[in-house]
Design a protein around this motif. Structure first.
Motif, PDB file in Angstrom:
ATOM      1  N   TYR A  11      53.606  86.918  23.527  1.00  0.00           N
ATOM      2  CA  TYR A  11      52.564  87.850  23.960  1.00  0.00           C
ATOM      3  C   TYR A  11      52.727  88.128  25.445  1.00  0.00           C
ATOM      4  O   TYR A  11      53.251  87.263  26.166  1.00  0.00           O
ATOM      5  N   ALA A  17      54.792  82.440  21.072  1.00  0.00           N
ATOM      6  CA  ALA A  17      53.875  82.047  20.002  1.00  0.00           C
ATOM      7  C   ALA A  17      54.672  81.713  18.751  1.00  0.00           C
ATOM      8  O   ALA A  17      54.253  80.888  17.937  1.00  0.00           O
ATOM      9  N   HIS A  36      48.665  73.168  13.199  1.00  0.00           N
ATOM     10  CA  HIS A  36      47.477  73.028  14.040  1.00  0.00           C
ATOM     11  C   HIS A  36      47.056  74.370  14.611  1.00  0.00           C
ATOM     12  O   HIS A  36      47.821  75.330  14.586  1.00  0.00           O
ATOM     13  N   SER A  37      45.858  74.385  15.155  1.00  0.00           N
ATOM     14  CA  SER A  37      45.382  75.563  15.873  1.00  0.00           C
ATOM     15  C   SER A  37      46.371  75.893  16.992  1.00  0.00           C
ATOM     16  O   SER A  37      46.816  75.004  17.709  1.00  0.00           O
ATOM     17  N   GLY A  38      46.752  77.166  17.084  1.00  0.00           N
ATOM     18  CA  GLY A  38      47.707  77.575  18.110  1.00  0.00           C
ATOM     19  C   GLY A  38      49.159  77.474  17.687  1.00  0.00           C
ATOM     20  O   GLY A  38      50.064  77.815  18.450  1.00  0.00           O
ATOM     21  N   ALA A  39      49.420  77.019  16.463  1.00  0.00           N
ATOM     22  CA  ALA A  39      50.795  76.838  15.996  1.00  0.00           C
ATOM     23  C   ALA A  39      51.508  78.164  15.749  1.00  0.00           C
ATOM     24  O   ALA A  39      52.738  78.212  15.692  1.00  0.00           O
ATOM     25  N   GLY A  40      50.721  79.242  15.564  1.00  0.00           N
ATOM     26  CA  GLY A  40      51.347  80.545  15.340  1.00  0.00           C
ATOM     27  C   GLY A  40      51.070  81.150  13.977  1.00  0.00           C
ATOM     28  O   GLY A  40      51.647  82.181  13.624  1.00  0.00           O
ATOM     29  N   LYS A  41      50.173  80.562  13.211  1.00  0.00           N
ATOM     30  CA  LYS A  41      49.891  81.051  11.856  1.00  0.00           C
ATOM     31  C   LYS A  41      49.390  82.497  11.855  1.00  0.00           C
ATOM     32  O   LYS A  41      49.907  83.343  11.132  1.00  0.00           O
ATOM     33  N   SER A  42      48.341  82.746  12.650  1.00  0.00           N
ATOM     34  CA  SER A  42      47.784  84.108  12.708  1.00  0.00           C
ATOM     35  C   SER A  42      48.840  85.100  13.183  1.00  0.00           C
ATOM     36  O   SER A  42      48.940  86.209  12.661  1.00  0.00           O
ATOM     37  N   THR A  43      49.600  84.679  14.164  1.00  0.00           N
ATOM     38  CA  THR A  43      50.629  85.571  14.707  1.00  0.00           C
ATOM     39  C   THR A  43      51.632  85.953  13.623  1.00  0.00           C
ATOM     40  O   THR A  43      51.998  87.129  13.496  1.00  0.00           O
TER      41      THR A  43
HETATM   42  P1  ADP Z   1      47.146  79.829  14.888  1.00  0.00           P
HETATM   43  O1  ADP Z   1      46.775  80.966  13.993  1.00  0.00           O
HETATM   44  O2  ADP Z   1      48.097  78.854  14.246  1.00  0.00           O
HETATM   45  O3  ADP Z   1      45.944  79.137  15.454  1.00  0.00           O
HETATM   46  P2  ADP Z   1      47.967  81.864  16.759  1.00  0.00           P
HETATM   47  O4  ADP Z   1      49.013  82.668  16.119  1.00  0.00           O
HETATM   48  O5  ADP Z   1      46.580  82.406  16.804  1.00  0.00           O
HETATM   49  O6  ADP Z   1      47.967  80.395  16.126  1.00  0.00           O
HETATM   50  O7  ADP Z   1      48.388  81.560  18.263  1.00  0.00           O
HETATM   51  C1  ADP Z   1      49.702  81.113  18.613  1.00  0.00           C
HETATM   52  C2  ADP Z   1      49.826  81.099  20.131  1.00  0.00           C
HETATM   53  O8  ADP Z   1      49.800  82.426  20.634  1.00  0.00           O
HETATM   54  C3  ADP Z   1      48.703  80.368  20.853  1.00  0.00           C
HETATM   55  O9  ADP Z   1      49.249  79.731  21.967  1.00  0.00           O
HETATM   56  C4  ADP Z   1      47.771  81.480  21.254  1.00  0.00           C
HETATM   57  O10 ADP Z   1      47.042  81.122  22.387  1.00  0.00           O
HETATM   58  C5  ADP Z   1      48.739  82.600  21.549  1.00  0.00           C
HETATM   59  N1  ADP Z   1      48.140  83.932  21.302  1.00  0.00           N
HETATM   60  C6  ADP Z   1      47.636  84.381  20.139  1.00  0.00           C
HETATM   61  N2  ADP Z   1      47.206  85.654  20.248  1.00  0.00           N
HETATM   62  C7  ADP Z   1      47.433  86.004  21.544  1.00  0.00           C
HETATM   63  C8  ADP Z   1      47.216  87.200  22.291  1.00  0.00           C
HETATM   64  N3  ADP Z   1      46.689  88.282  21.729  1.00  0.00           N
HETATM   65  N4  ADP Z   1      47.587  87.203  23.582  1.00  0.00           N
HETATM   66  C9  ADP Z   1      48.159  86.107  24.147  1.00  0.00           C
HETATM   67  N5  ADP Z   1      48.392  84.962  23.503  1.00  0.00           N
HETATM   68  C10 ADP Z   1      48.043  84.907  22.218  1.00  0.00           C
END
Ligand code: ADP
Ligand code: ADP
Length: 228
Positions: A11, A17, A36-43
């Motif tokens: 990002y 990420a 874990h939270s922050g692992a990159g799942k949503s991304t």
């Molecule tokens: P998860 O879904 O596993 O919790 P995310 O995919 O949300 O993980 O996040 C992965 C990493 O990318 C984290 O370090 C998060 O802080 C970062 N991140 C997610 N979305 C953004 C964004 N829009 N801008 C900057 N960093 C982001």
């Protein structure tokens, strides 16, 4: 089919990420994504749905290489995908029926076809009797089922869910996962991000593990195949 090859996502101003993620899901497969939270799942889910674009690497979804897909083709591409979020994003000033109808209204379907499809989707999630209700009057499990009906009403080939049971107790969570299994059984490719290892490890589907943006080698190849 979903395929990622050496995908990196960084990002703006952030760390990676996702780092060199490669995976393949065959058409009709179902898999879980955990970490874990922050692992990159949503991304990872956002890249597949083209909500975000990769920094490097190739992503192919439903036979289309996404990297160079022009912006104007994104809405058409999204028709092939249904997305479910943890907090379901329902509109609280509209009935259950109108919430589920929304994607079809946007796509310009005719009234009669909308009614038919909305009722079919509500029936599948067991909420046909709630079509006139306002979302706030429903339980959290029911609200999530409305979110699922809305995600499947246009019959997408792929379902993506981001922590769909994050706010639910164990019984309701299992119910929601069973619903996803039912959609998968009729051929919908299904990828669900969940940190509820206890639940997903009982469901006999491949589990992809992300740790700090890297897909862990779990011994099995990072491939999720449809069941024969
Ligand atoms: P998860 O879904 O596993 O919790 P995310 O995919 O949300 O993980 O996040 C992965 C990493 O990318 C984290 O370090 C998060 O802080 C970062 N991140 C997610 N979305 C953004 C964004 N829009 N801008 C900057 N960093 C982001
Ligand atoms: P997270 O909690 O993982 O960040 P959110 O539920 O906040 O996920 O939504 C993620 C992002 O995706 C938000 O920026 C939201 O605006 C966007 N978004 C949600 N639904 C859609 C959609 N159907 N099409 C495009 N973008 C969407």
């Amino acid at each position: 089919m979903i395929q990622l090859q050496n995908v990196v996502k960084r990002y703006p101003g952030g760390q990676e990420a996702l780092s060199q993620v490669s995976l393949r899901m065959d058409e009709g497969a179902m898999a879980f994504l955990t970490g874990h939270s922050g692992a990159g799942k949503s991304t990872l889910l956002k890249l597949i749905a083209l909500i975000e674009r990769p920094t490097r690497g190739q992503i192919t979804v439903n036979g289309q290489l996404l990297n160079r897909l022009p912006k104007r083709k994104v809405p058409y591409f999204r028709r092939g995908i249904g997305i479910i979020f943890q907090d379901h994003h329902l509109l609280h000033d509209r009935t259950v029926f109108d919430n589920v109808a929304l994607p079809l209204v946007i796509l310009g379907y005719r009234q009669a076809e909308i009614a038919r499809r909305v009722r079919a989707a509500l029936d599948k999630v067991g909420l046909l009797h709630k079509e006139r209700a306002q979302p706030v009057t429903l339980s959290s499990g029911e609200q999530q089922r409305v979110g699922i009906a809305r995600a499947v009403v246009h019959k997408p080939a792929i379902l993506l869910a981001d922590e769909p049971t994050g706010n639910l107790d164990p019984d309701l969570s299992r119910e929601i996962m069973n619903l996803f299994m039912q959609f998968n059984q009729v051929g919908v490719t299904t990828l669900i991000a969940s940190h509820d290892l206890e639940l997903i490890s009982t469901l006999r589907k491949p589990i992809l593990r992300l740790e700090a943006g890297k897909l862990l080698d779990t011994g099995a190849p990072p491939v999720a195949q449809a069941e024969a």
